[in-house]
Write a protein that holds these residues in place. Structure first.
Motif, mmCIF file in Angstrom:
data_model
loop_
_atom_site.group_PDB
_atom_site.id
_atom_site.type_symbol
_atom_site.label_atom_id
_atom_site.label_comp_id
_atom_site.label_asym_id
_atom_site.label_seq_id
_atom_site.Cartn_x
_atom_site.Cartn_y
_atom_site.Cartn_z
ATOM 1 N N PRO A 61 0.831 -1.207 0.000
ATOM 2 C CA PRO A 61 0.000 0.000 0.000
ATOM 3 C C PRO A 61 0.865 1.257 0.000
ATOM 4 O O PRO A 61 1.802 1.360 0.789
ATOM 5 N N ALA A 116 0.683 5.715 -0.840
ATOM 6 C CA ALA A 116 -0.076 6.903 -1.233
ATOM 7 C C ALA A 116 0.412 7.330 -2.611
ATOM 8 O O ALA A 116 1.611 7.359 -2.866
ATOM 9 N N LYS A 134 0.236 10.268 -5.731
ATOM 10 C CA LYS A 134 -0.048 11.686 -5.933
ATOM 11 C C LYS A 134 0.150 12.044 -7.394
ATOM 12 O O LYS A 134 1.219 12.489 -7.798
ATOM 13 N N ASN A 194 -5.889 13.217 -10.401
ATOM 14 C CA ASN A 194 -6.880 13.527 -9.368
ATOM 15 C C ASN A 194 -6.818 12.541 -8.204
ATOM 16 O O ASN A 194 -7.789 12.342 -7.498
ATOM 17 N N MET A 195 -5.677 11.914 -7.980
ATOM 18 C CA MET A 195 -5.528 10.892 -6.951
ATOM 19 C C MET A 195 -4.608 11.363 -5.822
ATOM 20 O O MET A 195 -3.923 10.567 -5.212
ATOM 21 N N ASP A 196 -4.596 12.647 -5.537
ATOM 22 C CA ASP A 196 -3.682 13.194 -4.537
ATOM 23 C C ASP A 196 -3.935 12.587 -3.156
ATOM 24 O O ASP A 196 -4.961 12.830 -2.531
ATOM 25 N N GLY A 197 -3.012 11.764 -2.708
ATOM 26 C CA GLY A 197 -3.101 11.177 -1.384
ATOM 27 C C GLY A 197 -3.888 9.880 -1.304
ATOM 28 O O GLY A 197 -3.976 9.279 -0.238
ATOM 29 N N ASP A 198 -4.481 9.435 -2.414
ATOM 30 C CA ASP A 198 -5.189 8.157 -2.393
ATOM 31 C C ASP A 198 -4.188 7.025 -2.131
ATOM 32 O O ASP A 198 -3.061 7.057 -2.608
ATOM 33 N N VAL A 199 -4.610 6.037 -1.373
ATOM 34 C CA VAL A 199 -3.747 4.886 -1.103
ATOM 35 C C VAL A 199 -4.121 3.768 -2.063
ATOM 36 O O VAL A 199 -5.288 3.408 -2.196
ATOM 37 N N ARG A 200 -3.132 3.246 -2.752
ATOM 38 C CA ARG A 200 -3.324 2.154 -3.708
ATOM 39 C C ARG A 200 -2.349 1.029 -3.375
ATOM 40 O O ARG A 200 -1.248 1.265 -2.881
ATOM 41 N N ASN A 201 -2.760 -0.187 -3.679
ATOM 42 C CA ASN A 201 -1.855 -1.320 -3.544
ATOM 43 C C ASN A 201 -1.033 -1.418 -4.813
ATOM 44 O O ASN A 201 -1.578 -1.647 -5.890
#
Length: 82
Positions: free
Chosen positions: A38, A40, A42, A45-52
Motif C-alpha cells: 500500500p 499513497a 499523488k 486527481n488521486m492526490d493522497g489516495d492509497v493504492r496497492n
C-alpha cells in the motif's frame, strides 16, 4: 543455543504503468517474491489516495539488480527497442 538471524528483505516498488511483460520477466529471472504494497499516490486527481502497488521483495543485492534491470528494460520499451 544458536539463534537464527533472518535476512533483511527489501521491496522494489513497481511504478504504475510498467508493462506486464517486464514484471513477469523479473519474477522469472530473479529470486523475488511478488507482493502488494500500500502506497499513497499523488498524480492527476488521486492526490493522497492509497493504492496497492506491486513490489518485488528480496535481499539487498537482488533488490539493486532488480531495480537496475527494470530501469534498463523500461528504457528499451520507451525507446522502442523492445
Amino acid at each position: 543455543m544458536e539463534e537464527k538471524k533472518e535476512a533483511e528483505l527489501y521491496d522494489v516498488i513497481v511504478p504504475p504503468g510498467v508493462p506486464r511483460k517486464i514484471i513477469l520477466d523479473i519474477s522469472e529471472k530473479f529470486d523475488v517474491e511478488v507482493v502488494d504494497r500500500p502506497r499513497a499516490v499523488k498524480f492527476a486527481n488521486m492526490d493522497g489516495d492509497v493504492r496497492n502497488l506491486i513490489a518485488f521483495r528480496c535481499d539487498a543485492k537482488t533488490a539493486q539488480e532488480v531495480h537496475d534491470y527494470m530501469l534498463s528494460e523500461l528504457r528499451k520499451f520507451v525507446d522502442g527497442d523492445e
